[in-house]
Design an enzyme around this catalytic site. Structure first.
Site, short mmCIF file in Angstrom:
data_model
loop_
_atom_site.label_atom_id
_atom_site.label_comp_id
_atom_site.label_asym_id
_atom_site.label_seq_id
_atom_site.Cartn_x
_atom_site.Cartn_y
_atom_site.Cartn_z
N ALA A 190 40.45 -71.11 39.31
CA ALA A 190 39.88 -72.24 39.00
C ALA A 190 38.14 -72.33 39.01
O ALA A 190 37.87 -73.63 38.82
CB ALA A 190 40.25 -73.79 40.61
N ASP A 191 38.18 -71.58 40.12
CA ASP A 191 36.57 -71.29 40.57
C ASP A 191 35.83 -71.41 39.07
O ASP A 191 35.06 -71.95 38.88
CB ASP A 191 35.80 -70.75 41.69
CG ASP A 191 36.44 -69.25 41.29
OD1 ASP A 191 36.93 -69.02 40.84
OD2 ASP A 191 35.82 -68.45 41.61
N SER A 192 36.09 -70.14 38.08
CA SER A 192 35.41 -70.15 37.00
C SER A 192 35.50 -71.54 35.75
O SER A 192 34.98 -72.24 35.66
CB SER A 192 36.02 -69.31 36.46
OG SER A 192 35.03 -68.14 36.33
#
Ligand code: UDP
Ligand code: MG
Length: 239
Positions: A190-192
């Protein structure tokens, strides 16, 4: 001019790590920060480790209760970050997980870039990645280097190695209707997905210094569910 940094820490049952994570915050050489601890329903062992730090008025604990059957319905850390982003008061934002420590000049060095370069909106730094075994003994380590301006930071830069200006947030909300995408299929990255949203508005500027160390433990969610197909991680297994 003082620039305040809002640090968002997501926490879930890492009693062996959380103390060193919080210590790495209170030992920062840059004092103008707030820490939002977004706890996802940890057991007492972890909460007891957090408690002593709450006397620091810069630190706030937000506790959540999650029904076990609901825990896999969203990428929980992204859900918690979205809530935190409605509460922050800083003009700079960064993210921390409960198995990562910031080095003591981490905030200072990043804030210096934003102070001296008003056109830069996102900074990232190098990271030490340490694999540990169940006894927390190091088995392997390497450095993920920050060495170039990134137009596509996804899968290049970790969750805990970024700082960005909060002025990007309304732009992201307007374009995507939310900040972080917490769909369960993004559990591992989800960071990416968020970096992709950030990259729509700005590049990631490299700060060529190792400013955080992240620990990969056999207990991490990533390891526990790495053999499971993404489309099964939607809560149905537990229900
Ligand atoms: N996390 C959470 N709720 C959960 C599981 C994990 O908020 O039910 C948080 C956890 O505290 C951490 C982040 O999600 O900040 C990533 O989890 P973990 O470190 O276990 O995963 P990995 O490092 O393997 O990606
Ligand atoms: Mg982790």
């Amino acid at each position: 001019m003082i620039m305040k940094v809002s640090v968002i820490l997501t926490s879930y049952n890492k009693p062996d790590f959380i103390d060193r994570v919080l210590k790495s915050m209170v030992e920062q050489t840059y004092p103008h920060w707030e820490l939002l601890i977004m706890d996802d329903g940890s057991e007492q062992g972890t909460i007891q480790k957090i408690q002593p730090y709450l006397s620091d008025e810069r630190i706030q604990l937000y506790s959540h209760t999650v029904h076990p059957a609901k825990r896999l319905l969203t990428a929980r850390y992204a859900t918690l970050i979205n809530e935190a982003l409605t509460r922050i008061t800083g003009e700079l934002i960064c993210y921390l997980t409960d198995d990562t420590v910031y080095h003591k000049d981490r905030l200072l060095k990043m804030v210096d870039v934003f102070r001296s370069k008003p056109h830069i909106d996102i900074v990232y730094s190098s990271q030490r990645v340490v694999h540990v075994n169940q006894h927390l003994v190091e088995t392997m380590s390497f450095v993920r280097e920050a060495n170039q301006i990134l137009e596509h930071a996804s899968f290049q830069v970790d969750h805990c190695s970024v700082m960005h200006r909060s002025r990007l947030l309304p732009l992201i909300y307007e374009k995507y209707g939310q900040y972080w995408d917490d769909e369960p299929k993004h559990w591992h990255h989800a960071d990416s997905v968020f970096w992709m949203r950030l990259n729509h508005f700005a590049s990631f500027f490299p700060l060529k210094a190792v400013l955080d160390t992240t620990y990969k433990t056999p207990h991490s969610f990533h390891h526990q569910f790495s053999s499971m197909p993404y489309d099964l991680i939607d809560g149905t297994i537990i229900e």
